[in-house]
Design a protein around this motif. Sequence first.
Motif, short mmCIF file in Angstrom:
data_model
loop_
_atom_site.label_atom_id
_atom_site.label_comp_id
_atom_site.label_asym_id
_atom_site.label_seq_id
_atom_site.Cartn_x
_atom_site.Cartn_y
_atom_site.Cartn_z
N GLY A 111 18.03 -3.49 -2.40
CA GLY A 111 16.99 -2.50 -2.65
C GLY A 111 15.98 -2.35 -1.54
O GLY A 111 15.19 -1.41 -1.53
N TRP A 112 15.98 -3.26 -0.59
CA TRP A 112 15.06 -3.21 0.55
C TRP A 112 15.79 -2.56 1.72
O TRP A 112 16.98 -2.72 1.88
CB TRP A 112 14.60 -4.61 0.92
N GLN A 113 15.04 -1.84 2.56
CA GLN A 113 15.62 -1.16 3.71
C GLN A 113 14.78 -1.44 4.95
O GLN A 113 13.56 -1.50 4.87
CB GLN A 113 15.64 0.36 3.48
N GLY A 114 15.43 -1.57 6.09
CA GLY A 114 14.70 -1.78 7.34
C GLY A 114 15.65 -2.04 8.48
O GLY A 114 16.71 -1.44 8.58
N GLY A 115 15.26 -2.99 9.33
CA GLY A 115 16.08 -3.29 10.49
C GLY A 115 15.88 -4.72 10.96
O GLY A 115 14.93 -5.39 10.58
N TYR A 116 16.81 -5.14 11.79
CA TYR A 116 16.69 -6.46 12.43
C TYR A 116 17.25 -6.37 13.83
O TYR A 116 18.13 -5.56 14.12
CB TYR A 116 17.40 -7.55 11.61
N GLN A 117 16.71 -7.21 14.70
CA GLN A 117 17.17 -7.24 16.08
C GLN A 117 16.61 -8.46 16.80
O GLN A 117 15.63 -9.06 16.35
CB GLN A 117 16.76 -5.98 16.83
N GLN A 118 17.25 -8.78 17.90
CA GLN A 118 16.69 -9.79 18.79
C GLN A 118 15.55 -9.15 19.55
O GLN A 118 15.54 -7.94 19.79
CB GLN A 118 17.75 -10.30 19.76
N ALA A 143 11.28 -2.76 3.93
CA ALA A 143 10.26 -2.15 3.06
C ALA A 143 10.92 -1.69 1.77
O ALA A 143 12.11 -1.38 1.73
CB ALA A 143 9.60 -0.97 3.76
N LYS A 144 10.07 -1.63 0.73
CA LYS A 144 10.51 -1.13 -0.56
C LYS A 144 9.28 -0.69 -1.34
O LYS A 144 8.37 -1.50 -1.58
CB LYS A 144 11.27 -2.21 -1.33
N GLN A 145 9.23 0.57 -1.71
CA GLN A 145 8.18 1.11 -2.58
C GLN A 145 6.76 0.68 -2.17
O GLN A 145 6.01 0.16 -2.98
CB GLN A 145 8.45 0.72 -4.03
N GLY A 146 6.41 0.87 -0.93
CA GLY A 146 5.06 0.58 -0.48
C GLY A 146 4.79 -0.86 -0.08
O GLY A 146 3.66 -1.24 0.20
N VAL A 147 5.83 -1.68 -0.06
CA VAL A 147 5.69 -3.07 0.38
C VAL A 147 6.53 -3.25 1.64
O VAL A 147 7.70 -2.85 1.67
CB VAL A 147 6.16 -4.06 -0.71
N ALA A 148 5.94 -3.84 2.65
CA ALA A 148 6.67 -4.16 3.88
C ALA A 148 6.57 -5.65 4.15
O ALA A 148 5.51 -6.25 3.94
CB ALA A 148 6.09 -3.39 5.06
N ILE A 149 7.67 -6.21 4.57
CA ILE A 149 7.71 -7.62 4.98
C ILE A 149 8.31 -7.66 6.37
O ILE A 149 9.41 -7.15 6.60
CB ILE A 149 8.54 -8.47 4.01
N GLY A 186 0.82 -1.21 0.00
CA GLY A 186 0.00 0.00 0.00
C GLY A 186 0.85 1.25 0.00
O GLY A 186 1.82 1.35 -0.75
N GLU A 187 0.49 2.18 0.87
CA GLU A 187 1.19 3.46 0.95
C GLU A 187 2.62 3.29 1.45
O GLU A 187 2.85 2.61 2.46
CB GLU A 187 0.44 4.40 1.91
N PRO A 188 3.61 3.89 0.77
CA PRO A 188 5.00 3.77 1.21
C PRO A 188 5.23 4.24 2.65
O PRO A 188 6.01 3.64 3.38
CB PRO A 188 5.77 4.65 0.21
N THR A 196 6.83 1.87 5.59
CA THR A 196 8.00 2.28 6.38
C THR A 196 7.67 2.32 7.87
O THR A 196 8.47 1.89 8.70
CB THR A 196 8.50 3.66 5.90
N ALA A 197 6.49 2.81 8.22
CA ALA A 197 6.09 2.87 9.63
C ALA A 197 5.93 1.47 10.22
O ALA A 197 6.29 1.24 11.38
CB ALA A 197 4.78 3.66 9.76
N LEU A 198 5.42 0.53 9.44
CA LEU A 198 5.30 -0.86 9.92
C LEU A 198 6.67 -1.44 10.22
O LEU A 198 6.87 -2.10 11.25
CB LEU A 198 4.58 -1.72 8.89
N VAL A 199 7.61 -1.22 9.32
CA VAL A 199 8.96 -1.73 9.52
C VAL A 199 9.58 -1.08 10.75
O VAL A 199 10.17 -1.76 11.58
CB VAL A 199 9.82 -1.48 8.25
N ASN A 200 9.42 0.23 10.89
CA ASN A 200 9.99 0.92 12.05
C ASN A 200 9.31 0.49 13.35
O ASN A 200 9.94 0.48 14.41
CB ASN A 200 9.89 2.44 11.87
N HIS A 201 8.05 0.13 13.28
CA HIS A 201 7.36 -0.36 14.47
C HIS A 201 7.91 -1.73 14.90
O HIS A 201 8.11 -1.99 16.08
CB HIS A 201 5.86 -0.47 14.19
N ALA A 202 8.18 -2.58 13.92
CA ALA A 202 8.68 -3.93 14.21
C ALA A 202 10.15 -3.93 14.61
O ALA A 202 10.56 -4.67 15.50
CB ALA A 202 8.47 -4.83 13.00
#
Length: 184
Positions: A136-143, A153-159, A110-112, A116-122
């Motif tokens: 090409g994907w950007q985000g974060g990882y952690q324990q 996330a990338k162009q409105g897609v978050a995983i 959906g909306e980029p 991005t907010a979903l990724v930052n929340h997780a």
Amino acid sequence: MRRFVLVLGTFTLVTALAAAACSQRSGPATAPPPSSVPPSATTTSAAPALPPESQPVAAGPCPYLATDFVAGANGQRVSEVKLSADHPHPACFFYDRAGNVQLTVRIYVGEPAVATALVNHAAPVDSSNPATEPTGWQGGYQQTGGGAVYAVAKQGVAIVVTTDQMQTVKARTVTKQVVSALGR
């Protein structure tokens, strides 16, 4: 003795002048320069509303992950798979033999800004490590308290992949497979 007093007196005077100059610079007497940006341009929009957390509602195969792949990647047998009611990409919940969720995959399209907010929340930017895989994907990882998360996330897609294992590489491996299955 007289030279010592004179040098000490000069040093004290220079120190006092320097302290006075510094306090004048940082004090409230100096006003910030007026902004050249019109007021309408400086208003900030609120953070985007996040969709509700996905919940497992029905048993079924995950449309973008094979059960045996998840078992190998996460290092546990999968006893059951449940899906959320999210469309067109349901979240997949993989359970261990004891009936606990061992791995979850959530996809948002959906909306980029929301992605991005979903990724930052997780995986909050302030506390997680930067994630740049797949390319090409950007985000974060952690324990986390109960395992690990890898979110990109990338162009409105978050995983967002969460696992009950402490090794973030397991969540990253699953994320890469999901991206491949989605053709992104």
